[in-house]
Design a protein around this motif. Structure first.
Motif, PDB file in Angstrom:
ATOM      1  N   LEU A 208       0.831  -1.208   0.000  1.00  0.00           N
ATOM      2  CA  LEU A 208       0.000   0.000   0.000  1.00  0.00           C
ATOM      3  C   LEU A 208       0.865   1.258   0.000  1.00  0.00           C
ATOM      4  CD1 LEU A 208      -2.812  -1.028   2.514  1.00  0.00           C
ATOM      5  CD2 LEU A 208      -3.078  -0.615   0.064  1.00  0.00           C
ATOM      6  N   ALA A 209       1.963   1.239   0.768  1.00  0.00           N
ATOM      7  CA  ALA A 209       2.865   2.391   0.795  1.00  0.00           C
ATOM      8  C   ALA A 209       3.501   2.612  -0.572  1.00  0.00           C
ATOM      9  CB  ALA A 209       3.947   2.194   1.863  1.00  0.00           C
ATOM     10  N   ALA A 210       3.917   1.503  -1.211  1.00  0.00           N
ATOM     11  CA  ALA A 210       4.499   1.619  -2.550  1.00  0.00           C
ATOM     12  C   ALA A 210       3.480   2.166  -3.537  1.00  0.00           C
ATOM     13  CB  ALA A 210       5.007   0.253  -3.006  1.00  0.00           C
ATOM     14  N   GLY A 211       2.238   1.648  -3.463  1.00  0.00           N
ATOM     15  CA  GLY A 211       1.189   2.151  -4.351  1.00  0.00           C
ATOM     16  C   GLY A 211       0.871   3.606  -4.094  1.00  0.00           C
ATOM     17  N   MET A 212       0.828   3.997  -2.829  1.00  0.00           N
ATOM     18  CA  MET A 212       0.537   5.384  -2.477  1.00  0.00           C
ATOM     19  C   MET A 212       1.542   6.340  -3.115  1.00  0.00           C
ATOM     20  SD  MET A 212       0.671   7.093   1.327  1.00  0.00           S
ATOM     21  CE  MET A 212       2.446   6.727   1.428  1.00  0.00           C
ATOM     22  N   ALA A 236      -5.893   9.382  -7.938  1.00  0.00           N
ATOM     23  CA  ALA A 236      -7.003   8.931  -7.093  1.00  0.00           C
ATOM     24  C   ALA A 236      -6.714   7.554  -6.505  1.00  0.00           C
ATOM     25  CB  ALA A 236      -8.297   8.908  -7.902  1.00  0.00           C
ATOM     26  N   ALA A 237      -6.120   6.669  -7.317  1.00  0.00           N
ATOM     27  CA  ALA A 237      -5.764   5.339  -6.821  1.00  0.00           C
ATOM     28  C   ALA A 237      -4.693   5.431  -5.741  1.00  0.00           C
ATOM     29  CB  ALA A 237      -5.275   4.461  -7.974  1.00  0.00           C
ATOM     30  N   GLY A 238      -3.733   6.345  -5.920  1.00  0.00           N
ATOM     31  CA  GLY A 238      -2.701   6.554  -4.907  1.00  0.00           C
ATOM     32  C   GLY A 238      -3.286   7.061  -3.600  1.00  0.00           C
ATOM     33  N   ILE A 239      -4.243   7.985  -3.685  1.00  0.00           N
ATOM     34  CA  ILE A 239      -4.906   8.497  -2.486  1.00  0.00           C
ATOM     35  C   ILE A 239      -5.691   7.384  -1.794  1.00  0.00           C
ATOM     36  CG2 ILE A 239      -6.676  10.108  -1.655  1.00  0.00           C
ATOM     37  CD1 ILE A 239      -5.797  12.012  -3.908  1.00  0.00           C
ATOM     38  N   ALA A 240      -6.333   6.524  -2.581  1.00  0.00           N
ATOM     39  CA  ALA A 240      -7.067   5.389  -2.006  1.00  0.00           C
ATOM     40  C   ALA A 240      -6.114   4.463  -1.245  1.00  0.00           C
ATOM     41  CB  ALA A 240      -7.792   4.628  -3.113  1.00  0.00           C
ATOM     42  N   VAL A 246      -3.475   4.115   6.119  1.00  0.00           N
ATOM     43  CA  VAL A 246      -3.700   4.770   7.413  1.00  0.00           C
ATOM     44  C   VAL A 246      -4.683   3.955   8.258  1.00  0.00           C
ATOM     45  CG1 VAL A 246      -4.661   6.809   8.532  1.00  0.00           C
ATOM     46  CG2 VAL A 246      -3.114   7.071   6.583  1.00  0.00           C
ATOM     47  N   ARG A 247      -5.736   3.477   7.633  1.00  0.00           N
ATOM     48  CA  ARG A 247      -6.725   2.684   8.383  1.00  0.00           C
ATOM     49  C   ARG A 247      -6.111   1.381   8.898  1.00  0.00           C
ATOM     50  NH1 ARG A 247     -12.302   2.054   5.252  1.00  0.00           N
ATOM     51  NH2 ARG A 247     -12.702   0.923   7.211  1.00  0.00           N
ATOM     52  N   ARG A 248      -5.224   0.786   8.099  1.00  0.00           N
ATOM     53  CA  ARG A 248      -4.611  -0.481   8.507  1.00  0.00           C
ATOM     54  C   ARG A 248      -3.630  -0.295   9.658  1.00  0.00           C
ATOM     55  NH1 ARG A 248      -3.822  -5.538   6.361  1.00  0.00           N
ATOM     56  NH2 ARG A 248      -1.907  -6.590   7.012  1.00  0.00           N
ATOM     57  N   LYS A 249      -2.877   0.804   9.624  1.00  0.00           N
ATOM     58  CA  LYS A 249      -1.763   0.966  10.567  1.00  0.00           C
ATOM     59  C   LYS A 249      -2.057   1.912  11.724  1.00  0.00           C
ATOM     60  CE  LYS A 249       1.403  -0.965   9.886  1.00  0.00           C
ATOM     61  NZ  LYS A 249       1.691  -2.391  10.179  1.00  0.00           N
ATOM     62  N   LYS A 250      -3.214   2.563  11.738  1.00  0.00           N
ATOM     63  CA  LYS A 250      -3.509   3.538  12.778  1.00  0.00           C
ATOM     64  C   LYS A 250      -3.486   2.879  14.154  1.00  0.00           C
ATOM     65  CE  LYS A 250      -6.713   7.248  13.976  1.00  0.00           C
ATOM     66  NZ  LYS A 250      -7.984   7.928  13.621  1.00  0.00           N
ATOM     67  N   GLY A 251      -2.751   3.507  15.076  1.00  0.00           N
ATOM     68  CA  GLY A 251      -2.692   3.025  16.444  1.00  0.00           C
ATOM     69  C   GLY A 251      -1.656   1.949  16.694  1.00  0.00           C
ATOM     70  N   LYS A 252      -0.995   1.445  15.644  1.00  0.00           N
ATOM     71  CA  LYS A 252       0.000   0.401  15.823  1.00  0.00           C
ATOM     72  C   LYS A 252       1.372   1.012  16.066  1.00  0.00           C
ATOM     73  CE  LYS A 252      -2.344  -3.154  13.104  1.00  0.00           C
ATOM     74  NZ  LYS A 252      -2.211  -4.151  12.009  1.00  0.00           N
TER      75      LYS A 252
END
Length: 466
Positions: A208-212, A236-240, A246-252
């Motif tokens: 996801l980071a690479a795609g972003m 738009a795909a990069g923003i997605a 962020v949703r996957r890694k938030k709080g970790k």
């Protein structure tokens, strides 16, 4: 989890370690500058169109963009030299592949190989510098780094011209071989010992980071230069990808995309300052050659010479601002330096129709002086603010911020030229001046955070004495 690390390397090993780091840095910077200058020659020799030959540059930069953050996390997990040294090997082999290429496709493939190695080097650079020098001298070490970088950037065009005068373009890449071998030989024994940290690696997050980064950067360039609809879709795909990451890694703890570090206000403000200032710098560097050659009628050689005062002044400023950064808050140094850069860029926007070489040169020198006053202290703050076990992530974010800002600047110029042509150049310089002022304001916001951190450190020191 490792125990507390020693505070830097002993002398003379410290100097050998920095020699290996500087050789690799010089190789990467020279390669970028040389390839840019030589692109028309390479395209003509391989029978490629200008539009297609640009991928010699794009493939290299896009590979670095995609891999910086994943490799930074890998370095925190495995140890920085375990990523850095293989990167040196890959870059050196990739350089040989570039020199042996007899078609554009082969050259682009070799440049991707080089880009993997360069990403390893760039993502680990700041962390290795932090482990090499004592904490009290970190600003000085980063200042030296900036000085090496600016000297190589200034020398790159001249070296490329000399090589192309004496031989063919493959020699531009062959000169990396002795530098890479020397850096590897010194680095194997001198670089800080590998230290592993308890950092979790998450393969989906890496993708996801690479795609972003990759989709956003490539989409932005494509939207500005060629196909707006496809480019916008890629952005738009990069923003997605960013939202999902962020949703996957938030709080970790210690996530691959360093939300934990961005949660530190001083770190976040320093990254913002870096992105905005590098956007202003790249906007100027991309637009200026068109003004000098297409509007003012300067030759290619004269253009190179007129752009040289910036990196020279930057190197001079970086050598003493790094030392100042160990004593003076980076928020203040950055605010002053970026304000000077804004003044220089404002003056550049009002050159007039027939400026002298001196009029152009002093503006470039003042901008470089201001940028050098900002860069080393800002980099020191980014590296020193992160916990030591997250040094790799901090270095990855430092490089990502620089690359993101440069991409924003380059895409802005491409879009402006597409809409208004070269006559938009003065307006672009004015925009760069405004961006520099904005970066100065963000830099000054850090003063409160740094004052609070100093008070806390003084209280801790007093408590230890009691």
């Amino acid at each position: 989890m490792t125990s507390d690390a020693p505070d830097g390397l002993p002398i003379p090993r410290r100097y050998r370690s920095m020699a290996a780091i500087w050789l690799a840095l010089a190789m990467a910077v020279l390669d970028g500058a040389i390839a840019n200058v030589a692109l028309p020659t390479i395209a003509a020799d391989l029978g490629a169109s200008p539009a297609t030959s640009v991928w010699v540059i794009n493939a290299y930069q896009l590979t670095i963009t995609v891999l910086l953050l994943p490799l930074a996390a890998l370095g925190d997990k495995l140890g920085y030299r375990r990523v850095y040294l293989p990167g040196l090997v890959l870059f050196t082999i990739g350089s040989a592949g570039c020199a042996l290429s007899h078609s554009l496709g082969m050259l682009i493939a070799a440049r991707v190989f080089q880009g993997v190695g360069a990403a390893c080097i760039m993502s680990m650079n700041a962390a290795l510098v932090r482990d090499t020098y004592p904490a009290r001298m970190l600003g000085r070490a980063i200042g030296y780094n900036a000085m090496v970088l600016s000297a190589c950037a200034a020398a790159g065009p001249s070296i490329a011209s000399l090589i192309l005068t004496l031989g063919k373009w493959p020699w531009l890449f062959l000169i990396n071989l002795p530098i890479g071998v020397a850096a590897l030989a010194i680095g194997r024994k001198a670089l800080p010992d590998p230290r592993r940290h308890d950092v979790a690696l998450d393969a989906p997050a890496g993708l996801l980071a690479a795609g972003m980064m990759g989709l956003t950067v490539f989409g932005g360039e494509l939207a500005a230069r060629a196909d707006g609809k496809v480019g916008a879709a890629l952005v738009a795909a990069g923003i997605a990808c960013a939202v999902l990451l962020v949703r996957r890694k938030k709080g970790k703890d210690a996530p691959l995309f360093p939300l934990d570090l961005l949660g530190i206000r001083l770190f976040r403000l320093s990254i913002m300052t870096s992105v905005i200032s590098f956007a202003a710098q790249m906007l100027t560097f991309v637009a200026l050659p068109f003004l000098l050659q297409s509007v003012l009628g300067r030759s290619v050689v004269a253009t190179g010479l007129l752009m040289t005062p910036w990196p020279i002044a930057l190197g001079i400023a970086a050598s003493f601002s790094g030392r100042l950064a160990d004593k003076v808050p980076s928020g203040l140094l950055g605010g002053i330096g970026l304000a000077l850069m804004a003044v220089a860029l404002f003056a550049l926007a009002h050159l007039g129709s027939a400026p002298s070489n001196f009029a152009i040169g002093w503006r470039m020198a003042l901008a470089g002086l201001g940028f050098g006053l900002f860069q080393s202290p800002n980099n020191r703050t980014i590296v020193a603010t992160a916990p030591r076990r997250r040094s790799g992530a901090a270095g990855g974010m430092l490089a990502t911020a620089r690359l993101t800002g440069q991409t924003i600047g380059a895409v802005t110029v491409a879009a402006a030229f597409h809409l208004a042509g070269v006559k938009a150049t003065p307006t672009l310089f004015l925009a760069a001046s405004i961006a520099s002022l904005a970066a100065a304001a963000v830099s000054l916001l850090r003063l409160g955070e740094q004052a609070g951190a100093k008070r806390a450190a003084d209280q801790h020191h007093a408590a230890l004495l009691d």
